[in-house]
Design a protein around this motif. Structure first.
Motif, short mmCIF file in Angstrom:
data_model
loop_
_atom_site.label_atom_id
_atom_site.label_comp_id
_atom_site.label_asym_id
_atom_site.label_seq_id
_atom_site.Cartn_x
_atom_site.Cartn_y
_atom_site.Cartn_z
N SER A 16 -3.95 -0.85 -6.72
CA SER A 16 -4.11 0.26 -5.78
C SER A 16 -4.69 -0.19 -4.44
O SER A 16 -4.34 0.34 -3.39
N SER A 17 -5.59 -1.15 -4.47
CA SER A 17 -6.23 -1.60 -3.22
C SER A 17 -5.84 -3.02 -2.82
O SER A 17 -6.34 -3.52 -1.81
N PRO A 36 -4.42 0.30 -11.85
CA PRO A 36 -5.44 -0.75 -11.75
C PRO A 36 -5.94 -0.90 -10.32
O PRO A 36 -5.18 -0.74 -9.35
N ALA A 37 -7.22 -1.22 -10.20
CA ALA A 37 -7.81 -1.35 -8.86
C ALA A 37 -7.15 -2.47 -8.06
O ALA A 37 -6.96 -2.35 -6.85
N ALA A 38 -6.77 -3.55 -8.75
CA ALA A 38 -6.11 -4.65 -8.05
C ALA A 38 -4.78 -4.23 -7.46
O ALA A 38 -4.35 -4.74 -6.42
N THR A 59 -3.48 6.51 -13.97
CA THR A 59 -4.43 5.39 -13.94
C THR A 59 -3.73 4.15 -13.38
O THR A 59 -2.84 3.58 -14.01
N HIS A 95 2.42 6.45 -7.01
CA HIS A 95 1.39 7.29 -7.60
C HIS A 95 1.68 8.77 -7.40
O HIS A 95 1.50 9.58 -8.31
N THR A 124 0.83 -1.21 0.00
CA THR A 124 0.00 0.00 0.00
C THR A 124 0.87 1.25 0.00
O THR A 124 0.61 2.20 -0.76
N PRO A 140 -18.49 -0.28 -3.84
CA PRO A 140 -17.92 0.86 -4.59
C PRO A 140 -18.70 2.15 -4.40
O PRO A 140 -18.93 2.89 -5.37
#
Length: 226
Positions: free
Chosen positions: A159-160, A155-157, A153, A145, A138, A201
């Motif tokens: 970033s989280s 990816p959600a996988a 941009t 970033h 994290t 979300p």
């Protein structure tokens, strides 16, 4: 009159001086125990169980406020004069990222501390490694970033993913504590509901944080000795 008539002998015993010496004598072991201070182990679980959800709640509020800039073309509400090191990131966005890293790190630390309470299930080490890896991921994603290394941009996988790994590790420890009878089952159920809320979300992090705070209520009290 002789000396023997003044000081009667103690049958089967030693002299009076020897008896007095033995009464006040201190063994080497007890002397060492008195001389060396007692080292008390500090249990940080109550503090972490309180602070980690509160930091997550603060992160959710800051993210909400930061998202208001999408409603204003001038960006007055969200950006608040951005930091040059963060390029196009505003001050609130940077603050939200810092709070997220701090929150995930707090939950990772809480996972490690709770794992140390396990007596029978050998899950302390794997959950600690998984939680630490999630917190590190994290922090690395946020730094990448902010510095522009990962671009705008992500990816959600990616970033989280770190936060999810830490959450999985914490969930395993909470279930293990409930199995060993060291945590109420109701706390595990509320924590599961909080996890579901956080995965939605809809930006419901403050609500999820409040649920986590309720679930960790028993952890904010010192455990009973024995």
């Amino acid at each position: 009159m002789t000396t023997s008539t003044l000081i009667p002998a103690r049958p089967g015993g030693t002299a009076t001086a020897d008896t007095a010496y033995e009464a006040y004598a201190v063994s080497p072991t007890s002397a060492t125990e008195v001389a060396s201070p007692t080292r008390a182990v500090v249990d940080r679980v109550p503090l972490l169980a309180l602070l980690a959800p509160l930091v997550l709640f603060t992160h959710g509020i800051v993210s909400w406020v930061d998202g208001l800039d999408s409603l204003d073309d001038t960006g007055v509400l969200g950006g608040l004069g951005g930091l040059e090191a963060a390029r196009e990131e505003g001050a609130l966005s940077v603050a939200a990222g810092i709070l997220l890293v701090a929150s995930v790190s707090g939950f990772a630390w809480l996972t490690v501390a709770l794992g140390a309470r396990l007596r029978y299930l050998p899950l302390a080490l794997p959950t600690a490694v998984l939680a630490a890896f999630g917190a590190g991921a994290t922090g690395a994603v946020w730094v990448g970033h902010v510095t522009g290394l990962l671009g705008d941009t992500v990816p959600a996988a990616l970033s989280s993913g770190g936060a999810v790994l830490t959450g999985v590790a914490l969930a395993v420890v909470l279930v293990a504590l409930a199995v060993e009878g060291r945590l109420p089952v109701g706390s595990v159920v509320v924590a599961a509901v909080a996890a579901g809320v956080l995965l939605l979300p809809w930006g419901l992090e403050p609500l999820g944080a409040v649920l986590l705070l309720i679930a960790s209520g028993p952890l904010t009290r010192q455990p009973e000795v024995g």
